[in-house]
Design an enzyme around this catalytic site. Sequence first.
Site, PDB file in Angstrom:
ATOM      1  N   LYS A  22     -11.551  -3.846   1.392  1.00 52.18           N
ATOM      2  CA  LYS A  22     -10.920  -2.697   2.067  1.00 52.18           C
ATOM      3  C   LYS A  22     -10.454  -1.679   1.023  1.00 52.18           C
ATOM      4  O   LYS A  22     -10.700  -0.485   1.158  1.00 52.18           O
ATOM      5  CB  LYS A  22      -9.716  -3.160   2.874  1.00 52.18           C
ATOM      6  CG  LYS A  22      -8.808  -2.015   3.337  1.00 52.18           C
ATOM      7  CD  LYS A  22      -7.602  -2.474   4.099  1.00 52.18           C
ATOM      8  CE  LYS A  22      -6.421  -2.766   3.246  1.00 52.18           C
ATOM      9  NZ  LYS A  22      -5.597  -1.625   2.822  1.00 52.18           N
ATOM     10  N   ASN A  23      -9.820  -2.167  -0.032  1.00 56.36           N
ATOM     11  CA  ASN A  23      -9.215  -1.244  -0.995  1.00 56.36           C
ATOM     12  C   ASN A  23     -10.218  -0.645  -1.971  1.00 56.36           C
ATOM     13  O   ASN A  23      -9.844   0.137  -2.844  1.00 56.36           O
ATOM     14  CB  ASN A  23      -8.064  -1.931  -1.737  1.00 56.36           C
ATOM     15  CG  ASN A  23      -6.897  -2.179  -0.797  1.00 56.36           C
ATOM     16  OD1 ASN A  23      -6.866  -1.646   0.318  1.00 56.36           O
ATOM     17  ND2 ASN A  23      -5.968  -3.010  -1.209  1.00 56.36           N
ATOM     18  N   CYS A 117       5.815   3.189   4.237  1.00 58.31           N
ATOM     19  CA  CYS A 117       5.565   2.120   5.221  1.00 58.31           C
ATOM     20  C   CYS A 117       6.610   1.040   4.942  1.00 58.31           C
ATOM     21  O   CYS A 117       7.497   1.208   4.129  1.00 58.31           O
ATOM     22  CB  CYS A 117       4.142   1.616   5.092  1.00 58.31           C
ATOM     23  SG  CYS A 117       3.837   0.871   3.515  1.00 58.31           S
ATOM     24  N   ARG A 122       6.637   4.659  -1.282  1.00 57.00           N
ATOM     25  CA  ARG A 122       5.248   4.987  -1.645  1.00 57.00           C
ATOM     26  C   ARG A 122       5.045   6.489  -1.856  1.00 57.00           C
ATOM     27  O   ARG A 122       4.271   7.143  -1.178  1.00 57.00           O
ATOM     28  CB  ARG A 122       4.281   4.418  -0.618  1.00 57.00           C
ATOM     29  CG  ARG A 122       4.473   2.917  -0.493  1.00 57.00           C
ATOM     30  CD  ARG A 122       3.465   2.273   0.402  1.00 57.00           C
ATOM     31  NE  ARG A 122       2.173   2.140  -0.272  1.00 57.00           N
ATOM     32  CZ  ARG A 122       1.123   1.550   0.318  1.00 57.00           C
ATOM     33  NH1 ARG A 122       1.227   1.097   1.533  1.00 57.00           N
ATOM     34  NH2 ARG A 122      -0.026   1.449  -0.326  1.00 57.00           N
ATOM     35  N   ASP A 310      -0.442  -7.978  -3.300  1.00 60.46           N
ATOM     36  CA  ASP A 310      -0.974  -8.185  -1.939  1.00 60.46           C
ATOM     37  C   ASP A 310      -1.125  -9.663  -1.595  1.00 60.46           C
ATOM     38  O   ASP A 310      -1.339 -10.004  -0.439  1.00 60.46           O
ATOM     39  CB  ASP A 310      -2.332  -7.481  -1.777  1.00 60.46           C
ATOM     40  CG  ASP A 310      -2.187  -5.977  -1.846  1.00 60.46           C
ATOM     41  OD1 ASP A 310      -3.215  -5.305  -2.047  1.00 60.46           O
ATOM     42  OD2 ASP A 310      -1.057  -5.483  -1.739  1.00 60.46           O
ATOM     43  N   ARG A 402      -6.242  -4.060  10.459  1.00 64.65           N
ATOM     44  CA  ARG A 402      -6.564  -2.934   9.585  1.00 64.65           C
ATOM     45  C   ARG A 402      -7.316  -3.426   8.352  1.00 64.65           C
ATOM     46  O   ARG A 402      -8.118  -2.695   7.779  1.00 64.65           O
ATOM     47  CB  ARG A 402      -5.281  -2.239   9.116  1.00 64.65           C
ATOM     48  CG  ARG A 402      -4.551  -1.482  10.178  1.00 64.65           C
ATOM     49  CD  ARG A 402      -3.401  -0.747   9.571  1.00 64.65           C
ATOM     50  NE  ARG A 402      -3.812  -0.121   8.326  1.00 64.65           N
ATOM     51  CZ  ARG A 402      -2.949   0.249   7.376  1.00 64.65           C
ATOM     52  NH1 ARG A 402      -1.662   0.057   7.552  1.00 64.65           N
ATOM     53  NH2 ARG A 402      -3.360   0.822   6.285  1.00 64.65           N
TER      54      ARG A 402
HETATM   55  C1  EPZ Z   1      -3.053   0.306  -3.442  1.00 62.55           C
HETATM   56  O1  EPZ Z   1      -2.006   1.085  -2.881  1.00 62.55           O
HETATM   57  C2  EPZ Z   1      -3.505  -0.633  -2.337  1.00 62.55           C
HETATM   58  N1  EPZ Z   1      -3.997   0.139  -1.199  1.00 62.55           N
HETATM   59  C3  EPZ Z   1      -2.342  -1.520  -1.895  1.00 62.55           C
HETATM   60  O2  EPZ Z   1      -2.837  -2.436  -0.935  1.00 62.55           O
HETATM   61  C4  EPZ Z   1      -1.855  -2.311  -3.109  1.00 62.55           C
HETATM   62  O3  EPZ Z   1      -0.744  -3.090  -2.730  1.00 62.55           O
HETATM   63  C5  EPZ Z   1      -1.456  -1.337  -4.223  1.00 62.55           C
HETATM   64  O4  EPZ Z   1      -2.587  -0.483  -4.553  1.00 62.55           O
HETATM   65  C6  EPZ Z   1      -1.028  -2.055  -5.491  1.00 62.55           C
HETATM   66  O5  EPZ Z   1      -2.054  -2.892  -5.929  1.00 62.55           O
HETATM   67  C7  EPZ Z   1      -5.222   0.707  -1.271  1.00 62.55           C
HETATM   68  O6  EPZ Z   1      -5.923   0.606  -2.274  1.00 62.55           O
HETATM   69  C8  EPZ Z   1      -5.688   1.432  -0.051  1.00 62.55           C
HETATM   70  P1  EPZ Z   1       0.043   2.178  -6.111  1.00 62.55           P
HETATM   71  P2  EPZ Z   1      -1.411   2.367  -3.705  1.00 62.55           P
HETATM   72  O7  EPZ Z   1      -0.096   3.646  -6.136  1.00 62.55           O
HETATM   73  O8  EPZ Z   1      -2.506   3.053  -4.407  1.00 62.55           O
HETATM   74  C9  EPZ Z   1       4.439   3.598  -6.957  1.00 62.55           C
HETATM   75  C10 EPZ Z   1      -2.880  -3.631   1.067  1.00 62.55           C
HETATM   76  O9  EPZ Z   1      -2.147  -4.478   1.600  1.00 62.55           O
HETATM   77  N2  EPZ Z   1       3.874   4.956  -6.985  1.00 62.55           N
HETATM   78  O10 EPZ Z   1      -0.561   1.355  -7.205  1.00 62.55           O
HETATM   79  O11 EPZ Z   1      -0.568   3.129  -2.770  1.00 62.55           O
HETATM   80  C11 EPZ Z   1       4.492   3.046  -5.540  1.00 62.55           C
HETATM   81  O12 EPZ Z   1       5.651   3.484  -4.870  1.00 62.55           O
HETATM   82  C12 EPZ Z   1      -2.284  -2.421   0.390  1.00 62.55           C
HETATM   83  O13 EPZ Z   1      -4.138  -3.696   1.036  1.00 62.55           O
HETATM   84  C13 EPZ Z   1       4.668   6.018  -7.393  1.00 62.55           C
HETATM   85  O14 EPZ Z   1       5.842   5.842  -7.713  1.00 62.55           O
HETATM   86  O15 EPZ Z   1      -0.488   1.600  -4.747  1.00 62.55           O
HETATM   87  C14 EPZ Z   1       4.487   1.561  -5.748  1.00 62.55           C
HETATM   88  O16 EPZ Z   1       5.809   1.113  -5.981  1.00 62.55           O
HETATM   89  C15 EPZ Z   1      -0.757  -2.445   0.414  1.00 62.55           C
HETATM   90  N3  EPZ Z   1       4.137   7.268  -7.403  1.00 62.55           N
HETATM   91  C16 EPZ Z   1       3.652   1.381  -7.021  1.00 62.55           C
HETATM   92  O17 EPZ Z   1       3.585   2.677  -7.637  1.00 62.55           O
HETATM   93  C17 EPZ Z   1       2.836   7.519  -7.046  1.00 62.55           C
HETATM   94  O18 EPZ Z   1       2.404   8.688  -7.097  1.00 62.55           O
HETATM   95  C18 EPZ Z   1       2.244   0.901  -6.766  1.00 62.55           C
HETATM   96  O19 EPZ Z   1       1.616   1.859  -5.962  1.00 62.55           O
HETATM   97  C19 EPZ Z   1       2.046   6.430  -6.638  1.00 62.55           C
HETATM   98  C20 EPZ Z   1       2.573   5.150  -6.619  1.00 62.55           C
END
Ligand code: EPZ
Length: 424
Positions: A22-23, A117, A122, A310, A402
Amino acid sequence: MAKILVNNNGPLHGEVTISGAKNSVLPLLAATLLTKETCVIEGAPDLVDVKVMKDILRGYGATVDDSNKDELRVSTEEIISVEGNPELVGIMRASIFTMGPLIARKGKAIMPLPGGCTIGKRPIDLHLKGFRALGAEVEEDYENGKIIVTVPETGLKGDVIYLDFPSVGATENILMAATLAKGTTIIENAAKEPEIIDLANLLNKMGAKIKSAGTDMIRIEGVEKLSGSVHEVIPDRIETGTFMLAAAITRGDIFIKNALPGHVRPVIAKLKECNVNIDLTPDGIYVDARNKNLIATDIKTLPYPGFPTDIQSPFMAFLTTVEGESVVRETVFENRFMHVVELNRMGAEISTENREAIIPGGKKLYGAKVRATDLRAGAAMVLAGLVATGTTEVSEIYHIERGYENFVEKFKSLGADIMKVDHD
Ligand code: EPZ
């Protein structure tokens, strides 16, 4: 409201085939916006999130042919809109992955502010920091709940971008935008997840010039335009980990076909620490937890290649059933313990302090009415239900649908007593 009912039916046994990730498929679909030509994405999982992304692309003017379930053919000869559909963006925050391609191809992107969420705020500040570094103007119009990114006439220009956190989404968005920027872009402290490499592989097949994706420093030489391509999605490492834990928690044995051991090393290592037997074969991963005296271990989630956030909740469900106290530390998201309350309804007696959960372990779980508080927590509740005494009723299962293809059917094929009911 649809629910999943689970009863304890003993150890799971058999073979399950992992679907496309998915990701990975979501950014891959976003990347198809970067060319007028047709891209063919093979092995896309049949998920609600994929359906939403297809509708989002159609909203921009893409033609998405999904008549053949084994491949999605996407072509966007003309981008007719640069604004994400608010309803769809509200459903799925991964819609923001279309911003990078839109500003690269069209010079503009208007995105409704993506909701947070249950697992955290996020924010997307790192995505926007990257766009600004490439020369785009970013207006955060909170009054109308929109972000407007505009590229000057001169186009995007490569730059060095340091990510304060190795954000997966920010790395993907910046990577896609940089493929058509003038000059060189370097992303420092980039995310190293396998999904980043999968995206870079598609982009390079389309004619991009990306080097060292998968490391913490990615170098992109901008090109004039990108062409269509054919690309198969990597297997889903989170689904892989979920079924590894299904074998472990039920003390069964499952062969997980099409799984890539290299993508789930932390989960393999941690389950081995718990005394679970794991064999790696060229076709997949064999997990055998039968007749084993399992022991507790601690986990700490980290960006890849650390233990994946995850898999935290499914692993916690497993740890509640293992003799011995364990500690789970969540360092990636600020609020990813919503499933603790649900597991405690089943008798887990877990306590939490900030980002740390203490699992006493050795608990007999009892069936209860529980909620799926996020996609992965929903899977965790089903895992707990597989070994609980009495029926477990998991609600809010739209989260699960999802991200897991044929979730109930796959568990049924392994001998689980599980069913989806569409009414109260
Ligand atoms: C991706 O989300 C995945 N989703 C998430 O999977 C996964 O948990 C996450 O990466 C971490 O591995 C998809 O790929 C669609 P991040 P993403 O940006 O890109 C902070 C699932 O269950 N952050 O690496 O949103 C954020 O708040 C989902 O499949 C900022 O501060 O994750 C978080 O604490 C859930 N500023 C941390 O980084 C930003 O601009 C990790 O977020 C972006 C992120």
